[in-house]
Write a protein that holds these residues in place. Structure first.
Motif, PDB file in Angstrom:
ATOM      1  N   ASP A  50       0.842  -1.199   0.000  1.00 27.94           N
ATOM      2  CA  ASP A  50       0.000   0.000   0.000  1.00 27.94           C
ATOM      3  C   ASP A  50       0.874   1.245   0.000  1.00 27.94           C
ATOM      4  OD1 ASP A  50       1.068  -0.214   2.505  1.00 27.94           O
ATOM      5  OD2 ASP A  50      -0.795   0.120   3.577  1.00 27.94           O
ATOM      6  N   GLY A  59      -5.582   7.640   5.326  1.00 25.80           N
ATOM      7  CA  GLY A  59      -5.743   6.252   4.870  1.00 25.80           C
ATOM      8  C   GLY A  59      -4.854   5.909   3.703  1.00 25.80           C
ATOM      9  N   HIS A 113      -8.477  -3.590   1.386  1.00 24.78           N
ATOM     10  CA  HIS A 113      -8.123  -3.169   2.743  1.00 24.78           C
ATOM     11  C   HIS A 113      -7.893  -1.688   2.742  1.00 24.78           C
ATOM     12  CE1 HIS A 113      -7.291  -6.038   6.048  1.00 24.78           C
ATOM     13  NE2 HIS A 113      -7.648  -6.872   5.108  1.00 24.78           N
ATOM     14  N   TYR A 114      -7.714  -1.113   3.907  1.00 25.67           N
ATOM     15  CA  TYR A 114      -7.416   0.313   4.045  1.00 25.67           C
ATOM     16  C   TYR A 114      -8.475   1.139   3.314  1.00 25.67           C
ATOM     17  CZ  TYR A 114      -3.199  -2.470   4.568  1.00 25.67           C
ATOM     18  OH  TYR A 114      -2.328  -3.464   4.899  1.00 25.67           O
ATOM     19  N   LYS A 115      -8.037   2.103   2.514  1.00 23.77           N
ATOM     20  CA  LYS A 115      -9.006   2.960   1.803  1.00 23.77           C
ATOM     21  C   LYS A 115      -9.444   2.329   0.481  1.00 23.77           C
ATOM     22  CE  LYS A 115     -10.086   6.481   4.183  1.00 23.77           C
ATOM     23  NZ  LYS A 115     -11.517   6.598   4.499  1.00 23.77           N
TER      24      LYS A 115
END
Ligand code: ADE
Length: 228
Positions: A50, A59, A113-115
């Motif tokens: 990421d 994010g 996942h995450y943003k």
């Protein structure tokens, strides 16, 4: 059928597929579920997958390179009928989608996942985007597991009683009728006598009526769709 799932936490999903109906379905050769660790496709030393969002904001965003490498590697080994991205802004999953997907040969799920993932992943590789409901999970893993479970139990031979998936709730836009098992009386409460009658036609009729009443009361929207 073969289901591949790309995740940053594949360990989280392992036990889910190692028990009960999903385990038996795999052991009997009806379905193969293969989990892939996205970090294995990162070229960075830290196995990073990421990065910060262009334009700023809170994010992290899942990068396109490791995902592209992973998907292309899998695509070099087989054709996928659908490449599915699990995301809260996808189309809402339902029994009809489960039925359609259960007829496919190879499915590939990507868990966000995450943003979320870099938009280019969606534009370049994804053929279907699925949400399991209007709430945000911390990752797509549970959502992919929900979809895979609903799909796998529909594959012929996975359930012991081949007809039982057909009588599930939602198969005909009706909810399932109540069910009972022994004892026939518990703390003074019996079971509907028709179920003890041995009269199959009457039992089916009772179940159908119960399904209708149950659906009207709990899900009038579904009842409308059933056309009854
Ligand atoms: N990822 C996060 N929330 C989700 C949802 N509701 N459905 C599918 N994937 C998700």
């Amino acid at each position: 059928m073969r289901i591949d799932i790309i995740s940053v936490v594949p360990k989280l999903m392992e036990s889910f597929f190692a028990h009960s109906i999903l385990k038996r379905g795999q052991e009997a050769g009806h379905v193969e579920v293969v989990l892939h660790d996205l970090r294995d496709y990162s070229l960075s030393k830290q196995r990073q997958v990421d990065d910060y969002a262009f334009g700023g904001g809170a994010g992290m965003v899942m990068s396109v390179e490791p995902i592209a490498r992973c998907i292309r590697h899998l695509q070099s080994e087989r054709h996928y009928d659908e490449i599915i991205y699990m995301t809260p802004d996808g189309e809402t999953f339902n029994q009809q989608t489960a039925n359609q997907l259960s007829l496919q040969g190879n499915l590939l799920f990507l868990c966000g996942h995450y943003k979320g993932v870099d938009q280019r992943v969606r534009d370049m590789f994804i053929t279907k985007e699925i949400s399991i409901g209007d709430y945000v999970l911390s990752g797509g893993e549970l959502a992919a597991a929900v979809c895979a479970d609903a799909i796998i139990r529909l594959i012929p031979g996975v359930l012991n009683d081949e007809t039982s998936a057909l009588t599930d709730s939602f198969q005909d836009n009706l909810l399932a009728p109540p069910v009972y098992t022994r004892p026939a009386e518990f703390e003074g409460i019996g079971v509907p006598s028709v179920l003890l009658s041995g009269h199959e036609a009457k039992i089916n009729e009772w179940r159908f009526e119960q399904s209708i009443e149950h659906t009207k009361a709990r899900r009038p929207d579904l009842y409308q769709k059933s056309g009854l």
